[in-house]
Design an enzyme around this catalytic site. Structure first.
Site, PDB file in Angstrom:
ATOM      1  CB  SER A 152      -1.089  -0.024   1.152  1.00 55.05           C
ATOM      2  OG  SER A 152      -0.270  -0.528   2.379  1.00 55.05           O
ATOM      3  CG  HIS A 179      -3.472  -1.024  -2.487  1.00 57.22           C
ATOM      4  ND1 HIS A 179      -3.978   0.246  -2.106  1.00 57.22           N
ATOM      5  CD2 HIS A 179      -3.342  -1.257  -1.278  1.00 57.22           C
ATOM      6  CE1 HIS A 179      -3.971   0.538  -1.154  1.00 57.22           C
ATOM      7  NE2 HIS A 179      -3.472  -0.445  -0.376  1.00 57.22           N
ATOM      8  CE  LYS A 193      -7.363   0.869   0.788  1.00 55.30           C
ATOM      9  NZ  LYS A 193      -6.470  -0.094   1.320  1.00 55.30           N
TER      10      LYS A 193
HETATM   11  C1  LIG Z   1      -6.673  -0.315   2.937  1.00 52.98           C
HETATM   12  C2  LIG Z   1      -6.134  -1.669   3.072  1.00 52.98           C
HETATM   13  C3  LIG Z   1      -6.875  -2.351   4.117  1.00 52.98           C
HETATM   14  C4  LIG Z   1      -7.826  -1.941   4.890  1.00 52.98           C
HETATM   15  O1  LIG Z   1      -9.081  -1.983   4.181  1.00 52.98           O
HETATM   16  P1  LIG Z   1     -10.465  -1.118   4.482  1.00 52.98           P
HETATM   17  O2  LIG Z   1     -11.677  -1.635   3.734  1.00 52.98           O
HETATM   18  O3  LIG Z   1      -9.852   0.300   4.228  1.00 52.98           O
HETATM   19  O4  LIG Z   1     -10.466  -1.189   5.965  1.00 52.98           O
HETATM   20  C5  LIG Z   1      -6.393  -3.663   4.275  1.00 52.98           C
HETATM   21  N1  LIG Z   1      -5.206  -4.161   3.627  1.00 52.98           N
HETATM   22  C6  LIG Z   1      -4.431  -3.411   2.730  1.00 52.98           C
HETATM   23  C7  LIG Z   1      -3.352  -3.937   2.174  1.00 52.98           C
HETATM   24  C8  LIG Z   1      -4.831  -2.254   2.713  1.00 52.98           C
HETATM   25  O5  LIG Z   1      -4.129  -1.176   1.760  1.00 52.98           O
END
Ligand SMILES: *Cc1c(COP(=O)(O)O)cnc(C)c1O
Length: 373
Positions: A185, A213, A242
């Site tokens: 991330s 991602h 996302k």
């Molecule tokens: C953003 C993210 C999460 C968390 O996801 P949310 O739905 O925002 O809680 C988990 N793992 C990774 C690698 C992330 O980048």
């Protein structure tokens, strides 16, 4: 002699300490739909900090699906999935997500954070060993802790080091699990999924990959980095906040895995289920992702990735191994300088978040740019 702070003042002291170390975080207020342009603290800015990679977060078809579901079923569900919070809408989305990934079953969680924490807590305990990449997301780190398993943190993407550690743990551990982000991330690089999968077969370990991602945005048909690498992880996490532009997360895998998680993952069991409006919007997002519009948006995203990559490269700012995903770190290294860079960009109408420790390792403060379709 230093005086012990009175209990009631301790938070203020802690905050002052953060302030002094320039580590205090502050919220900015966003107005508008969270697309390419947003209004940040009243100022319109180009948004290089969203994870809505396909630009779906403000899609009218999703908003319409949410409105219709709310009109039909109301806003809140009033209970957890296992009590009276399990609607047909949840079940439909789960079977659609399972089909999307060509897996037997899927289980919704209320966020990616909840999915990682609950899955790791359910799948490992004190007799097990979890091997975790040094740059894994905070929710994976927290899930490892909650599981009470022994955690071996291996150097980022170093499969030789991981193989060594797996060899030495093999035999003493009851079960072994390897967990990794599929796209990291804060660095935007990919995990060596094929090699990780091979090691897991060799040592009879479970592979868990977090596609946060990549879900919807990368790989054939938006099916993620695993699909792109032709790898199956026994436990696959996808997020819906996302690339999907909605909210929530899911685990896909075998029916046994999903039934087990439904019985044991505390962050699934002890929480109110996702609002039906959100679930309906996510189903609309999945239809878009699988259709022509999703294909066009992914093509556009990839053009923008390539454009941004070429630009950074010509400036000598491209970080090795980045440039094939929507996440671009630009290394500044110094904690204070990175926040100043971010502020200067903001004064020119560009919002790229400055990222400092503890979100990233000490000495690796960076600007994090993300591009959207
Ligand atoms: C953003 C993210 C999460 C968390 O996801 P949310 O739905 O925002 O809680 C988990 N793992 C990774 C690698 C992330 O980048």
């Amino acid at each position: 002699m230093t005086q012990k702070p009175v209990a009631a003042r301790r938070w203020r002291h802690a905050l002052r300490d953060l302030e002094a170390r320039k580590l205090r975080r502050r919220l900015r207020t966003v107005a508008g739909a969270g697309g390419r342009l947003v209004e940040l603290d009243g100022q319109p800015v180009l948004n290089f900090s969203s994870n809505s990679y396909l630009g779906l977060a403000d899609h009218p078809a999703m908003a319409e699906a949410a409105r219709a579901a709310i009109a039909r079923a109301g806003v809140g569900t009033g209970a957890s999935r296992l009590i009276v919070g399990n609607h047909r809408e949840h079940e439909l989305l789960e079977s659609e997500l399972a089909a999307f990934h060509d897996r037997s079953a899927a289980l919704l969680f209320n966020s990616g954070y909840n999915a990682n924490v609950g899955t790791l807590q359910a799948l490992a305990d004190a007799d097990d060993v979890i091997f975790s990449d040094a740059l894994n997301h905070a929710s994976i780190i927290d899930g490892c802790r909650l599981s009470r398993a022994r955690v071996v943190v291996y150097p980022h993407n170093d499969t030789a080091a991981l193989a060594e550690r797996m060899k030495s743990e093999h035999g003493s551990a009851r079960r072994m699990l390897v967990v990794t982000d599929s796209v990291f991330s804060m660095d935007g690089d990919r995990a060596p999924l094929a090699e990780l999968s091979r090691l897991c077969s060799e040592f009879d370990a479970v592979l868990m990959a977090d596609e946060a991602h990549a879900s919807g945005a990368l790989g054939p048909g938006g099916r993620g980095a695993l699909a792109e690498a032709g790898v199956r992880a026994e436990v696959q996490i996808g997020t819906l906040g996302k690339g999907f532009g909605s909210f929530g997360a899911y685990v896909t895998g075998s029916s046994d895995l999903i039934e087990y998680l439904l019985n044991r993952a505390r962050s699934f069991i002890f929480t109110t289920s996702l609002p039906v409006g959100v679930v309906a919007a996510t189903r609309a997002a999945l239809r878009l992702i699988q259709g022509e519009e999703g294909q066009a948006r992914r093509a556009c995203l990839h053009e923008h990735i390539e454009h941004f990559r070429a630009g950074l490269e010509s400036l000598g700012l491209l970080v090795p191994d980045s440039g094939t995903t929507a996440i671009f770190p630009v290394m500044v290294r110094d904690d204070q300088a990175v926040m100043e860079c971010s502020e200067r960009l903001l004064s020119k109408g560009i919002y790229a978040q400055g990222i400092r420790p503890p979100t990233v390792p000490i000495g690796t403060a960076r600007l994090r740019f993300t591009v959207m379709a």
